[in-house]
Design an enzyme around this catalytic site. Structure first.
Site, PDB file in Angstrom:
ATOM      1  N   TYR A 117      16.879  58.275  36.325  1.00 18.28           N
ATOM      2  CA  TYR A 117      17.457  56.929  36.328  1.00 18.28           C
ATOM      3  C   TYR A 117      16.616  56.010  37.215  1.00 18.28           C
ATOM      4  O   TYR A 117      16.364  54.864  36.866  1.00 18.28           O
ATOM      5  CB  TYR A 117      18.895  57.013  36.830  1.00 18.28           C
ATOM      6  CG  TYR A 117      19.701  55.750  36.641  1.00 18.28           C
ATOM      7  CD1 TYR A 117      20.354  55.495  35.440  1.00 18.28           C
ATOM      8  CD2 TYR A 117      19.841  54.822  37.664  1.00 18.28           C
ATOM      9  CE1 TYR A 117      21.118  54.350  35.264  1.00 18.28           C
ATOM     10  CE2 TYR A 117      20.601  53.673  37.487  1.00 18.28           C
ATOM     11  CZ  TYR A 117      21.235  53.445  36.285  1.00 18.28           C
ATOM     12  OH  TYR A 117      21.976  52.310  36.116  1.00 18.28           O
ATOM     13  N   THR A 159      30.369  52.732  43.137  1.00 22.26           N
ATOM     14  CA  THR A 159      31.334  51.642  43.036  1.00 22.26           C
ATOM     15  C   THR A 159      32.528  52.169  42.269  1.00 22.26           C
ATOM     16  O   THR A 159      32.383  52.778  41.212  1.00 22.26           O
ATOM     17  CB  THR A 159      30.727  50.422  42.312  1.00 22.26           C
ATOM     18  OG1 THR A 159      29.661  49.896  43.105  1.00 22.26           O
ATOM     19  CG2 THR A 159      31.773  49.334  42.081  1.00 22.26           C
ATOM     20  N   LEU A 160      33.706  51.941  42.794  1.00 18.90           N
ATOM     21  CA  LEU A 160      34.938  52.480  42.224  1.00 18.90           C
ATOM     22  C   LEU A 160      35.787  51.373  41.627  1.00 18.90           C
ATOM     23  O   LEU A 160      36.013  50.348  42.275  1.00 18.90           O
ATOM     24  CB  LEU A 160      35.754  53.179  43.325  1.00 18.90           C
ATOM     25  CG  LEU A 160      35.014  54.220  44.141  1.00 18.90           C
ATOM     26  CD1 LEU A 160      35.838  54.628  45.351  1.00 18.90           C
ATOM     27  CD2 LEU A 160      34.677  55.415  43.266  1.00 18.90           C
ATOM     28  N   GLU A 161      36.256  51.577  40.420  1.00 10.57           N
ATOM     29  CA  GLU A 161      37.207  50.665  39.793  1.00 10.57           C
ATOM     30  C   GLU A 161      38.593  51.201  40.114  1.00 10.57           C
ATOM     31  O   GLU A 161      38.905  52.336  39.787  1.00 10.57           O
ATOM     32  CB  GLU A 161      36.980  50.650  38.290  1.00 10.57           C
ATOM     33  CG  GLU A 161      35.548  50.318  37.904  1.00 10.57           C
ATOM     34  CD  GLU A 161      35.075  51.125  36.711  1.00 10.57           C
ATOM     35  OE1 GLU A 161      35.867  51.894  36.142  1.00 10.57           O
ATOM     36  OE2 GLU A 161      33.901  50.982  36.363  1.00 10.57           O
ATOM     37  N   ILE A 221      45.788  61.330  44.090  1.00 12.05           N
ATOM     38  CA  ILE A 221      45.981  59.874  44.091  1.00 12.05           C
ATOM     39  C   ILE A 221      46.634  59.404  42.799  1.00 12.05           C
ATOM     40  O   ILE A 221      47.350  58.423  42.789  1.00 12.05           O
ATOM     41  CB  ILE A 221      44.685  59.105  44.387  1.00 12.05           C
ATOM     42  CG1 ILE A 221      43.637  59.387  43.335  1.00 12.05           C
ATOM     43  CG2 ILE A 221      44.186  59.404  45.780  1.00 12.05           C
ATOM     44  CD1 ILE A 221      42.523  58.379  43.342  1.00 12.05           C
ATOM     45  N   GLY A 222      46.393  60.137  41.705  1.00 12.89           N
ATOM     46  CA  GLY A 222      47.044  59.798  40.443  1.00 12.89           C
ATOM     47  C   GLY A 222      48.555  59.855  40.558  1.00 12.89           C
ATOM     48  O   GLY A 222      49.275  59.043  39.977  1.00 12.89           O
TER      49      GLY A 222
END
Length: 174
Positions: A151, A119-121, A96-97
């Protein structure tokens, strides 16, 4: 130490790692190829760290969705991952890069005990069409040294993440 594909597969079998859904064909020598989920949030407004961010949520259609430069996109992984034994690290990958898509640059660490769909930025340098459930990156699993602190048990800010989370930095202002 990074786990190998065989160790990841064995750890999934024993329950030390949960990847749901799991597909052994998505294993690479030291990682698991994760996919983009089918929901995305788009931010086109100015942001303020002391206030909740405004995003519009959209379903990515099977025919795809074009992402545009100059916007912040938050996506979510198709897979949910969890381990009380191993830390996790998620990244985009070269596939994808090479399309000019930068994903998950600022927060790649999943702590021991972090059970989430990530969650993806997402940012793009040129318009690009993406599709739900397309390969979007790799996740590695890391053995830890010392006594593990979960966590989940620490009750951290994003413990109950089930989908796309926007920044909760505003909770620290008071």
């Amino acid at each position: 130490m990074i786990l190998t594909s065989r160790k990841i597969a064995r750890s999934v079998e024993t329950g030390d790692i949960v990847i749901s859904p799991f597909d052994a064909r998505r294993l690479s020598p030291n990682a698991y190829d994760w996919r983009l989920g089918d929901t995305i949030r788009v931010c086109e407004n100015d942001l303020d760290a002391a206030r909740p961010s405004e995003f519009t949520e959209q379903t990515i259609p099977e025919s795809g969705m074009v992402l545009l430069p100059g916007r912040i996109y938050l996506g979510v992984t198709y897979e949910r991952t969890y381990s009380e034994r191993y830390a996790q690290m998620i990244n985009g990958d070269r596939t994808i890069g090479a399309l000019g898509v930068w994903v998950h640059v600022s927060a790649p660490l999943g702590h021991v005990g972090h059970a989430i769909r990530w969650t993806l930025e997402i940012r793009v340098v040129r318009p690009v069409r993406i599709y739900p459930r397309m390969t979007f990156g790799k996740i590695i699993f890391l053995s830890t040294s010392g006594q593990n602190a979960s966590y989940q048990q620490m009750g951290r800010k994003y413990t109950r993440s089930v989908g796309i989370d926007t920044s909760r930095l505003y909770e620290e202002f008071g």
